[in-house]
Design a protein around this motif. Structure first.
Motif, PDB file in Angstrom:
ATOM      1  N   SER A 280       0.844  -1.192   0.000  1.00  0.00           N
ATOM      2  CA  SER A 280       0.000   0.000   0.000  1.00  0.00           C
ATOM      3  C   SER A 280       0.880   1.243   0.000  1.00  0.00           C
ATOM      4  O   SER A 280       2.016   1.214   0.460  1.00  0.00           O
ATOM      5  N   GLU A 281       0.318   2.333  -0.497  1.00  0.00           N
ATOM      6  CA  GLU A 281       1.054   3.589  -0.620  1.00  0.00           C
ATOM      7  C   GLU A 281       0.255   4.692   0.080  1.00  0.00           C
ATOM      8  O   GLU A 281      -0.957   4.784  -0.115  1.00  0.00           O
ATOM      9  N   TYR A 282       0.943   5.509   0.894  1.00  0.00           N
ATOM     10  CA  TYR A 282       0.263   6.523   1.683  1.00  0.00           C
ATOM     11  C   TYR A 282       0.933   7.885   1.538  1.00  0.00           C
ATOM     12  O   TYR A 282       2.156   7.996   1.619  1.00  0.00           O
ATOM     13  N   GLU A 283       0.102   8.906   1.380  1.00  0.00           N
ATOM     14  CA  GLU A 283       0.617  10.274   1.325  1.00  0.00           C
ATOM     15  C   GLU A 283       0.827  10.810   2.740  1.00  0.00           C
ATOM     16  O   GLU A 283      -0.022  10.645   3.611  1.00  0.00           O
ATOM     17  N   VAL A 284       1.957  11.454   2.954  1.00  0.00           N
ATOM     18  CA  VAL A 284       2.284  12.088   4.223  1.00  0.00           C
ATOM     19  C   VAL A 284       2.218  13.599   4.024  1.00  0.00           C
ATOM     20  O   VAL A 284       2.818  14.131   3.085  1.00  0.00           O
ATOM     21  N   ASN A 285       1.454  14.279   4.901  1.00  0.00           N
ATOM     22  CA  ASN A 285       1.375  15.746   4.786  1.00  0.00           C
ATOM     23  C   ASN A 285       1.565  16.447   6.136  1.00  0.00           C
ATOM     24  O   ASN A 285       1.331  17.639   6.254  1.00  0.00           O
ATOM     25  N   ALA A 286       2.011  15.652   7.150  1.00  0.00           N
ATOM     26  CA  ALA A 286       2.231  16.231   8.477  1.00  0.00           C
ATOM     27  C   ALA A 286       3.250  15.382   9.237  1.00  0.00           C
ATOM     28  O   ALA A 286       3.423  14.201   8.935  1.00  0.00           O
ATOM     29  N   ILE A 287       3.902  16.006  10.204  1.00  0.00           N
ATOM     30  CA  ILE A 287       4.894  15.311  11.029  1.00  0.00           C
ATOM     31  C   ILE A 287       4.804  15.808  12.473  1.00  0.00           C
ATOM     32  O   ILE A 287       4.174  16.828  12.738  1.00  0.00           O
TER      33      ILE A 287
END
Length: 100
Positions: free
Chosen positions: A2-9
Motif C-alpha cells: 500500500s502507498e500513503y501520502e504524508v502531509n504532516a509530522i
C-alpha cells in the motif's frame, strides 16, 4: 504494498531544524504513526510513503536513511537528491488516529 501520502509530522521541538521526526501522518485522512513503525513498514516493503511536490504535483518517495552510529531516520528523495521537506510540514493533529 500500500502507498500513503504524508502531509504532516511531529518532532520533539517544532522549531529545531535538526530534531528527528517522531511521527508521520496525514491530517486529511486523520492518521499518524511512529517513525519506527514507518521505517519497519518501508524496510519490509509492507507499505510505502510519499509527499507531493505542490509546484509539480509529483510524488516524492520517503526513504529510510541509515548512517553509522546514528538512529535511522526518514527523508524524501526527489530526482535522486535528498532533501528536508518533511521537516517543513505542519504538525500532525493530536486527534489523529495512531496507527500501529
Amino acid at each position: 504494498m500500500s502507498e500513503y501520502e504524508v502531509n504532516a509530522i511531529n518532532k520533539p521541538h517544532r522549531q529545531s531544524p535538526h530534531e528527528h521526526i517522531t511521527h508521520i501522518g496525514n491530517n486529511n485522512a486523520d492518521w499518524r504513526m511512529t517513525r519506527e513503525e514507518a521505517i519497519r513498514r518501508i524496510e519490509t516493503r509492507q507499505d510505502s510513503f510519499y509527499t507531493v511536490d505542490r509546484t509539480t504535483g509529483k510524488k516524492i518517495p520517503i526513504e529510510v536513511v541509515r548512517e553509522a552510529g546514528k538512529v535511522p531516520f526518514l527523508r524524501t528523495k526527489a530526482d535522486g537528491k535528498w532533501n528536508d521537506n518533511l521537516l517543513a510540514m505542519p504538525e500532525c493533529s493530536s486527534s489523529s488516529k495512531l496507527v500501529a
